[in-house]
Design a protein around this motif. Structure first.
Motif, mmCIF file in Angstrom:
data_model
loop_
_atom_site.group_PDB
_atom_site.id
_atom_site.type_symbol
_atom_site.label_atom_id
_atom_site.label_comp_id
_atom_site.label_asym_id
_atom_site.label_seq_id
_atom_site.Cartn_x
_atom_site.Cartn_y
_atom_site.Cartn_z
ATOM 1 N N LEU A 62 0.861 -1.178 0.000
ATOM 2 C CA LEU A 62 0.000 0.000 0.000
ATOM 3 C C LEU A 62 0.900 1.231 0.000
ATOM 4 N N GLN A 81 -15.120 9.897 2.745
ATOM 5 C CA GLN A 81 -14.850 10.365 1.388
ATOM 6 C C GLN A 81 -15.461 9.411 0.370
ATOM 7 N N ILE A 125 -7.127 13.093 0.005
ATOM 8 C CA ILE A 125 -8.400 13.520 0.618
ATOM 9 C C ILE A 125 -8.171 14.734 1.513
ATOM 10 N N ARG A 126 -7.064 14.701 2.248
ATOM 11 C CA ARG A 126 -6.762 15.834 3.123
ATOM 12 C C ARG A 126 -6.470 17.090 2.302
ATOM 13 N N THR A 182 -5.253 8.849 1.506
ATOM 14 C CA THR A 182 -5.578 9.760 2.603
ATOM 15 C C THR A 182 -5.030 11.160 2.386
ATOM 16 N N ARG A 205 -8.544 3.186 -5.456
ATOM 17 C CA ARG A 205 -9.209 1.895 -5.740
ATOM 18 C C ARG A 205 -8.493 1.229 -6.905
ATOM 19 N N LEU A 238 -11.989 8.997 7.842
ATOM 20 C CA LEU A 238 -11.912 9.999 6.774
ATOM 21 C C LEU A 238 -12.054 9.331 5.408
ATOM 22 N N ARG A 239 -11.360 8.218 5.233
ATOM 23 C CA ARG A 239 -11.465 7.519 3.943
ATOM 24 C C ARG A 239 -12.873 6.982 3.726
ATOM 25 N N PRO A 274 -10.405 17.940 0.062
ATOM 26 C CA PRO A 274 -11.576 17.269 0.637
ATOM 27 C C PRO A 274 -12.753 17.306 -0.336
ATOM 28 N N GLY A 275 -13.484 16.225 -0.361
ATOM 29 C CA GLY A 275 -14.673 16.179 -1.202
ATOM 30 C C GLY A 275 -14.394 15.809 -2.645
ATOM 31 N N MET A 276 -13.139 15.534 -2.984
ATOM 32 C CA MET A 276 -12.814 15.132 -4.357
ATOM 33 C C MET A 276 -13.556 13.837 -4.697
ATOM 34 N N CYS A 277 -14.343 13.884 -5.752
ATOM 35 C CA CYS A 277 -15.104 12.702 -6.176
ATOM 36 C C CYS A 277 -14.534 12.196 -7.501
ATOM 37 N N PHE A 278 -14.054 10.995 -7.524
ATOM 38 C CA PHE A 278 -13.488 10.427 -8.746
ATOM 39 C C PHE A 278 -14.588 9.802 -9.600
ATOM 40 N N ARG A 317 -21.599 11.917 -0.702
ATOM 41 C CA ARG A 317 -21.607 12.697 -1.926
ATOM 42 C C ARG A 317 -22.543 13.902 -1.721
ATOM 43 N N THR A 329 -12.395 19.771 6.069
ATOM 44 C CA THR A 329 -12.498 21.209 5.837
ATOM 45 C C THR A 329 -13.614 21.570 4.864
ATOM 46 N N GLY A 330 -14.004 20.649 4.024
ATOM 47 C CA GLY A 330 -15.035 20.982 3.043
ATOM 48 C C GLY A 330 -16.448 20.696 3.517
ATOM 49 N N TYR A 331 -16.606 20.384 4.791
ATOM 50 C CA TYR A 331 -17.901 19.931 5.288
ATOM 51 C C TYR A 331 -18.390 20.843 6.420
ATOM 52 N N ALA A 341 -9.595 17.507 9.384
ATOM 53 C CA ALA A 341 -9.439 17.136 7.970
ATOM 54 C C ALA A 341 -10.698 17.409 7.153
ATOM 55 N N GLN A 385 -14.866 -5.884 -3.287
ATOM 56 C CA GLN A 385 -13.567 -6.535 -3.420
ATOM 57 C C GLN A 385 -13.541 -7.870 -2.692
#
Lengths: 293, 426
Positions: free
Chosen positions: A123, B295, A269-270, A266, A228, B291-292, A273-277, B299, B332-334, B330, B426
C-alpha cells in the motif's frame, strides 16, 4: 512532504503555461484552463525542442514572471525504454531548471509518475520510499530531484498513476488499448488472466486535480490516484461490456509473476476534501464511447 | 509502624497514585507547588476525569492531605516524585520540570527518607540523576491507563522497582508501601525497569497493530474480526486480556512517547527497530480510516457530518492525538456538528463546527455520522432514532457502538472496523 496550500481559497493564476501541450494530458489541460477562465498557453515539441542545449534560454524567453509552469512533457516508454531516451528526458528537465532561474515563476508543477515506486510495498503513499525499478521510473525520480535542487520556483510534484480516457495516443497495456482491441478486433488480449491490479485515473479527474493544485498554489508531493485498484481482467470485462458487441477476453500463458499496486489516498483527501473520482465503469464507458465515435 | 508517604506533583499520575496508596490505609502527603491547584484539590475539584477517583479520595478522608508547602515532605519516609511528563508532537519527553521537582523534593526531604521516581523517564535517566545516595533512590514503573487508572493503581498485576543494585534488599519502608498492594514485587536495575515500561507498551502496540492489520483484511474479504478475536483470546500464548480490539491507531501520547524513545535509542545505539516505524505507519493509516470511509460514501453539495465523541478514548478528558480531532480538522469541506459528554469541541479545530447538547442533536440533518469515541453513552443510542434524525444513511461506527442488526434494520449504511464493508465488491 505531502502537499500544502499557499492559498486557503482558490486563486486564479496570472497564466498557465503547459509544456507537453500536444499530448493527451496537455490538450485536456488547456481545455480545462479555458473552461476555468484561466489564461493558458501550450508549448509542444514542435514549438520548442526541450532536448536542445539552448532550450532553457528559449523557454525563459517564452515565460512571463508569475506564470504557472506545468511540466507534462516526457518521452514515454512507448517512445523508448533505453538510456538514450532517459538522457533526452533528463535534458528536458535541465532546460526547465535553467528557465526557472531566469524567470520568477509563481509555481512549477511537475507531472511525475507512480513508476517512481517499486512493487515491494503493498500500500503506497507519499511517504513510501521512491525506489524506481526501471529507467522510466528512474527518469521521473531524477527529474523530481533535479527540480527540487535546481529549479527556482515553488514546486509541486504530482505522481500520476495510469491515466486513461478518450484521445490517449499511447497504446500501452490497459483501458485504451483494451477499448481499441474490443472495437476493432472483438477480442482483448491479456497477459496471463489479467490478475495484476492497478489504479486507473480518468483523464478529467487528473486535469481537475492539477487545476486544483494550481488554484491553491500548492507545494510538495502528492500521488494522483483514486485509491481503488482493479485487475486488468476486471477492466477488460468492463470494456467488453461497454463495447456493445460480443467481445472475447483472451488470457495467455503468464510470463512473469503478477504484481499489484494499491494506493493509500488519505493525503489526497486531506489536500482536496470532497474530491469525487469518476467511477471506473463510467470512465470506461466514456472512453469506449469516444473511441467508437 | 506504617510509613508516611509523600507525593510530589499532583497531576494525573501523582493524584491517582497518591489516592491508591492512601486507599491502602497509609498516611499520604500530596504536594504541588501550584497553590491554586492545591486549593482546588482541597475543595475536592479533581483536574482529571477517572472513574472511581472521587469516591476513593473522599473515602481516604484525612489520610490524604494536600499541601503547597514543600516543608511538609519532611515528615515522609518515602517520597514519590510523580508529575506527568509532557511530550511534543514527535513523542519526545520533556523532563525539565520533573528534574526540577526532584531537586526541590530532595532539598525538603529528611535525611533518612527514600525517593521513588514514578514519572516515566527514558532509560538511563535515574542512574545519572546523582541527587541521593544510590540506596535511597528508586524508580518505579507506573501503570497509568487513562480511564482505568484507579482500578489499575489499586490492583496492580505486579510492581516493577528499579534499583541502583538489585542484589541489595529494598528499603523496608518502601517494601512496606508496596506490600500493601499484595502483588509480586520485581526489583531490577534502574535501566531494566525504565525499559520494562517501554517494553510493556511495545507489546501492547504490537497487539494493536496485529488487530488493525487483520481487521482491515477482514473488511476486504468478508471476514469479521469480532468473530476471530475471541478465538485468539482463548489461546494460552495470547491470552484473555490481549489488546485485540481494532481501533483508530494509538493515541493519548504515552504509547507514542515510548515508540519514539525506542526509535531514538535504536538510532543512536545502532540496533534494528524497523518494526516500530511499521507500527507507527499502521497507526497513522488506521487513524484516518473514518476519513477515507466518509470520502468514499458521502456525496452531494455541502454535506453535513455529525461527530460523536472528541476525546481520544472513553472515560477521559484527554484529546491528545485524538482520531476524532484529526478527523474534524481534515473535514475542511464539510459542515460539522459534534457532541462529547466531557469535552466541548473547539471551533479552532474547524471553522464550520457547531457543538450540540446531546448526541441526537448532533445527528440532526446529517448526511453522515461518525461515532469517534466509544463512550458508553453512545451504546444507548437507538439506530432507528439516528435514522429519523439524519438526512443521509451513512454511520461510521469504528467501535460498533450501535447494535449492528438494529442498524441494518433501520436502513443505515453501518460501517464498522473489522467487519465487511457495506457495498464493497472486493
Amino acid at each position: 512532504m505531502t502537499l500544502s496550500h499557499a492559498h486557503g481559497d482558490p486563486v486564479k493564476p496570472a497564466r498557465v503555461v503547459v509544456l507537453g501541450a500536444g499530448g493527451f494530458l496537455g490538450r485536456r489541460m488547456l481545455t480545462a484552463c479555458a473552461a476555468a477562465g484561466a489564461e493558458a498557453a501550450g508549448l509542444g515539441s514542435r514549438d520548442l525542442d526541450l532536448t536542445d542545449p539552448e532550450a532553457g534560454a528559449q523557454l525563459a524567453r517564452l515565460l512571463r514572471p508569475r506564470d504557472v509552469l506545468v511540466f507534462l512533457a516526457a518521452l514515454t516508454p512507448d517512445k523508448g525504454r533505453d538510456s538514450a531516451t532517459l538522457m533526452r528526458n533528463l535534458a528536458m528537465g535541465r532546460a526547465v531548471c535553467e528557465a526557472t532561474r531566469t524567470v520568477e515563476l509563481a509555481q512549477l508543477i511537475y507531472a511525475s509518475s507512480d513508476a517512481v515506486y517499486s512493487f515491494a510495498t503493498a500500500l503506497i503513499n507519499e511517504e513510501t520510499p521512491a525506489i524506481p525499478t526501471d529507467l522510466y521510473g528512474a527518469m521521473h525520480r531524477t527529474r523530481e530531484l533535479m527540480l527540487a535542487a535546481e529549479a527556482k520556483a515553488p514546486l509541486a510534484v504530482l505522481r500520476l498513476t495510469a491515466v486513461y480516457g478518450a484521445d490517449d495516443t499511447h497504446n500501452s497495456y490497459g483501458p485504451n488499448r483494451f477499448a481499441r482491441q474490443a472495437l476493432k478486433d472483438g477480442r482483448i488480449a491479456l497477459f496471463g488472466n489479467g490478475e495484476e491490479t492497478r489504479d486507473h485515473l480518468y483523464v478529467d479527474d487528473a486535469v481537475d486535480l492539477i487545476l486544483k493544485t494550481i488554484m491553491r498554489g500548492s507545494i510538495g508531493v502528492l500521488n494522483l490516484v483514486t485509491g481503488r485498484s482493479e485487475s486488468f481482467r476486471a477492466v477488460a470485462d468492463l470494456v467488453a461490456a461497454q463495447s456493445g458487441r460480443n467481445v472475447e477476453v483472451v488470457p495467455s500463458a503468464r510470463q512473469h509473476p503478477a504484481t499489484h499496486r494499491h494506493f493509500d489516498v488519505t493525503n489526497l483527501i486531506r489536500a482536496f476534501p470532497g474530491m469525487c473520482f469518476k467511477p471506473l465503469a463510467d470512465g470506461l464507458a466514456a472512453t469506449v464511447g469516444a473511441i467508437r465515435g | 509502624m506504617k510509613p508516611t508517604v509523600g507525593f510530589a506533583g499532583m497531576t494525573h499520575l501523582g493524584l491517582v497514585s497518591a489516592a491508591a496508596v492512601a486507599g491502602q490505609g497509609l498516611k499520604v502527603v500530596c504536594f504541588d507547588s501550584d497553590q491554586a491547584l492545591v486549593d482546588r484539590l482541597a475543595r475536592q475539584q479533581w483536574p482529571v476525569l477517572e472513574p472511581g477517583l472521587d469516591e476513593l479520595i473522599r473515602s481516604n478522608g484525612a489520610r490524604q492531605h494536600f499541601t503547597a508547602a514543600t516543608g511538609d515532605l519532611a515528615a515522609c519516609d518515602v517520597i514519590y516524585v510523580a508529575p506527568d511528563v509532557p511530550t511534543d508532537d514527535q513523542g519526545r519527553s520533556d523532563v525539565t520540570d520533573l528534574t526540577a521537582l526532584i531537586h526541590d523534593a530532595v532539598a525538603a526531604m529528611n535525611r533518612e527518607a527514600v525517593m521513588v521516581v514514578l514519572s516515566q523517564v527514558p532509560p538511563g535517566y535515574t542512574r545519572t540523576l546523582g541527587v541521593l545516595p544510590p540506596e535511597r533512590l528508586y524508580y518505579q514503573v507506573e501503570t497509568l491507563v487513562f480511564g482505568q487508572a484507579v482500578e489499575r493503581a489499586m490492583k496492580p498485576e505486579r510492581t516493577i522497582v528499579g534499583c541502583a543494585d538489585p542484589a541489595r534488599p529494598l528499603d523496608p519502608r518502601l517494601r512496606a508501601v508496596l506490600a500493601a498492594f499484595g502483588c509480586p514485587i520485581l526489583p531490577m536495575r534502574y535501566e531494566s525497569a525504565e525499559l520494562a515500561k517501554i517494553s510493556i507498551n511495545c507489546c501492547l502496540v504490537a497487539s494493536i497493530a496485529v488487530a488493525n492489520t487483520l481487521a482491515e483484511l477482514c473488511e476486504r474479504i468478508g471476514a469479521d474480526w469480532s468473530e476471530i478475536a475471541p478465538a485468539l483470546k482463548l489461546d494460552r500464548r495470547i491470552g484473555p486480556h490481549a489488546y485485540l480490539a481494532p481501533g483508530l491507531g494509538i493515541a493519548g501520547g504515552n504509547l507514542e512517547r515510548d515508540l519514539a524513545t525506542v526509535q531514538r535509542f535504536a538510532d543512536s545505539r545502532g540496533t534494528e527497530a524497523g518494526i516500530v516505524a511499521a507500527w507507527l505507519r499502521n497507526s497513522r493509516y488506521r487513524r484516518d480510516w473514518p476519513l477515507r470511509q466518509l470520502q468514499e460514501r458521502v456525496r452531494g453539495a455541502d454535506p453535513v457530518i455529525g461527530v460523536l465523541g472528541v476525546t481520544y478514548k472513553e472515560n477521559t478528558h484527554s484529546t491528545k492525538n485524538s482520531p476524532a480531532v484529526a478527523l474534524i480538522k481534515a473535514l475542511t469541506g464539510y459542515r460539522l456538528a459534534s457532541f462529547d459528554p466531557v469535552v466541548r469541541a473547539s471551533t479552532e479545530w474547524h471553522p464550520r463546527l457547531t457543538v450540540a447538547d446531546d448526541p441526537l442533536a448532533a445527528c440532526d440533518s446529517a448526511d453522515a455520522v461518525a461515532i469517534m469515541t466509544p463512550w458508553p453513552l453512545f451504546r444507548t443510542l437507538e439506530p432507528a432514532d439516528l435514522a429519523r434524525r439524519m438526512r443521509g444513511r451513512v454511520v461510521i461506527d469504528p467501535f460498533a457502538m450501535l447494535d449492528r442488526a438494529a442498524a441494518a434494520a433501520a436502513g443505515l449504511e453501518h460501517v464498522v472496523l473489522g467487519a465487511p464493508l457495506p457495498g464493497d465488491q472486493q
